[in-house]
Design a protein around this motif. Structure first.
Motif, mmCIF file in Angstrom:
data_model
loop_
_atom_site.group_PDB
_atom_site.id
_atom_site.type_symbol
_atom_site.label_atom_id
_atom_site.label_comp_id
_atom_site.label_asym_id
_atom_site.label_seq_id
_atom_site.Cartn_x
_atom_site.Cartn_y
_atom_site.Cartn_z
ATOM 1 N N GLY A 32 0.809 -1.204 0.000
ATOM 2 C CA GLY A 32 0.000 0.000 0.000
ATOM 3 C C GLY A 32 0.844 1.257 0.000
ATOM 4 N N LYS A 33 0.309 2.330 -0.611
ATOM 5 C CA LYS A 33 1.055 3.583 -0.717
ATOM 6 C C LYS A 33 1.411 4.168 0.639
ATOM 7 C CE LYS A 33 -3.301 5.973 -1.488
ATOM 8 N NZ LYS A 33 -4.162 6.530 -2.507
ATOM 9 N N ALA A 34 0.678 3.793 1.692
ATOM 10 C CA ALA A 34 0.968 4.271 3.052
ATOM 11 C C ALA A 34 1.807 3.270 3.845
ATOM 12 C CB ALA A 34 -0.330 4.560 3.791
ATOM 13 N N GLY A 35 2.310 2.230 3.178
ATOM 14 C CA GLY A 35 3.127 1.228 3.858
ATOM 15 C C GLY A 35 2.268 0.240 4.630
ATOM 16 N N PRO A 141 3.374 -2.016 -13.493
ATOM 17 C CA PRO A 141 4.767 -1.845 -13.923
ATOM 18 C C PRO A 141 5.532 -0.981 -12.922
ATOM 19 C CG PRO A 141 3.262 -1.525 -15.769
ATOM 20 C CD PRO A 141 2.418 -1.635 -14.536
ATOM 21 N N GLY A 142 6.747 -1.371 -12.622
ATOM 22 C CA GLY A 142 7.584 -0.610 -11.695
ATOM 23 C C GLY A 142 7.188 -0.788 -10.239
ATOM 24 N N PHE A 143 6.287 -1.744 -9.976
ATOM 25 C CA PHE A 143 5.822 -2.008 -8.609
ATOM 26 C C PHE A 143 5.254 -0.757 -7.946
ATOM 27 C CE2 PHE A 143 8.594 -5.529 -9.506
ATOM 28 C CZ PHE A 143 7.914 -6.610 -8.977
ATOM 29 N N ARG A 144 4.490 0.014 -8.734
ATOM 30 C CA ARG A 144 3.831 1.177 -8.141
ATOM 31 C C ARG A 144 2.926 0.721 -7.003
ATOM 32 N NH1 ARG A 144 2.884 2.378 -13.567
ATOM 33 N NH2 ARG A 144 0.656 2.371 -13.230
ATOM 34 N N PRO A 145 2.745 1.555 -5.974
ATOM 35 C CA PRO A 145 2.000 1.159 -4.780
ATOM 36 C C PRO A 145 0.552 0.779 -5.063
ATOM 37 C CG PRO A 145 3.193 3.190 -4.391
ATOM 38 C CD PRO A 145 3.318 2.907 -5.847
ATOM 39 N N THR A 146 0.005 -0.019 -4.150
ATOM 40 C CA THR A 146 -1.392 -0.442 -4.205
ATOM 41 C C THR A 146 -2.215 0.433 -3.258
ATOM 42 O OG1 THR A 146 -1.260 -2.014 -2.363
ATOM 43 C CG2 THR A 146 -0.567 -2.823 -4.540
#
Length: 174
Positions: A32-35, A141-146
Motif C-alpha cells: 500500500g502507498k501508506a506502507g 509496472p515498476g511495482f507502483r503502490p497499491t
C-alpha cells in the motif's frame, strides 16, 4: 509440496515496496502507498499488519486458463464486483454488478486482477471502515503502490499458484 507460510515486510527505504519471502526465496512486491499499518482503516492506503489466510480467488480464464491450485479460483465475469462501501450490508463482499453502492470492478482493464487471491482481512467478523478488498494480485509496472493490497509480478503469481491453499498463511510484518 504446499506452501504453508509466506512472510512479507517493507523493503528498507521504501515503505510501499516489499519483500515477499516464500521458503527462503525472496520476491519483490508492491504494498500500500501508506506502507504497513497495525491500524488499517478504509481508504487509508495501508497494507494491514498481521496473519492473513488465503481464502480463494479469481482469474481471467481467457488470459490465464484455470491452473492447478489448492485454492478455489473462480472465473471473473463482467458482472463481478467487490463492495467497498462501509455503510452497505455487503461491505467487503463480492457483489453482482450493476451495484448501487461504491464498489470495485473485478474485470479490470489494467489486468491487475487477472489473478487475484482474496486475503482474510476484515472478512469475519467484519468491522465497518476496517478496510476492504485486501487481495494478493498482479503488480503494476515498476511495482507502483497499491491501495493496501500485496502485488507481485505475473511470473511470480503463476509460479506460486500451484502451491497455494487455504492452509497457506501470509504474514505481513512490521
Amino acid at each position: 509440496m504446499p506452501i504453508r507460510n509466506i512472510n512479507v515486510r517493507s523493503r528498507p527505504g521504501n515503505r510501499a515496496e516489499g519483500l515477499l519471502n516464500v521458503e527462503r526465496v525472496v520476491f519483490r512486491c508492491a504494498l500500500g502507498k501508506a506502507g504497513v499499518s497495525a491500524f488499517k482503516r478504509e481508504g487509508d492506503g495501508a497494507t494491514p499488519l498481521g496473519r492473513l489466510r488465503l481464502l480463494g480467488g479469481y482469474t481471467r480464464n481467457e488470459r490465464h486458463p484455470l491452473r492447478r491450485s489448492g485454492l478455489v479460483l473462480i472465473p471473473i465475469r463482467a458482472d463481478l464486483g467487490w463492495c467497498d462501501a462501509p455503510a452497505d450490508a455487503n461491505y467487503n463482499r463480492p457483489v453482482r454488478l450493476p451495484f448501487r453502492a461504491s464498489h470495485e470492478k473485478m474485470l479490470r482493464g489494467d489486468r491487475l486482477y487477472d489473478v487475484c487471491i482474496v486475503l482474510d482481512w476484515n472478512i469475519r467478523p467484519r468491522r465497518r471502515n476496517g478496510g476492504s478488498a485486501i487481495f494478493m494480485h498482479l503488480a503494476r509496472p515498476g511495482f507502483r503502490p497499491t491501495e493496501g493490497c500485496i502485488a507481485v509480478e505475473r511470473s511470480v503469481m503463476l509460479r506460486l499458484l500451484p502451491y497455494l491453499s487455504r492452509g497457506t498463511v501470509l504474514t505481513v510484518l512490521a
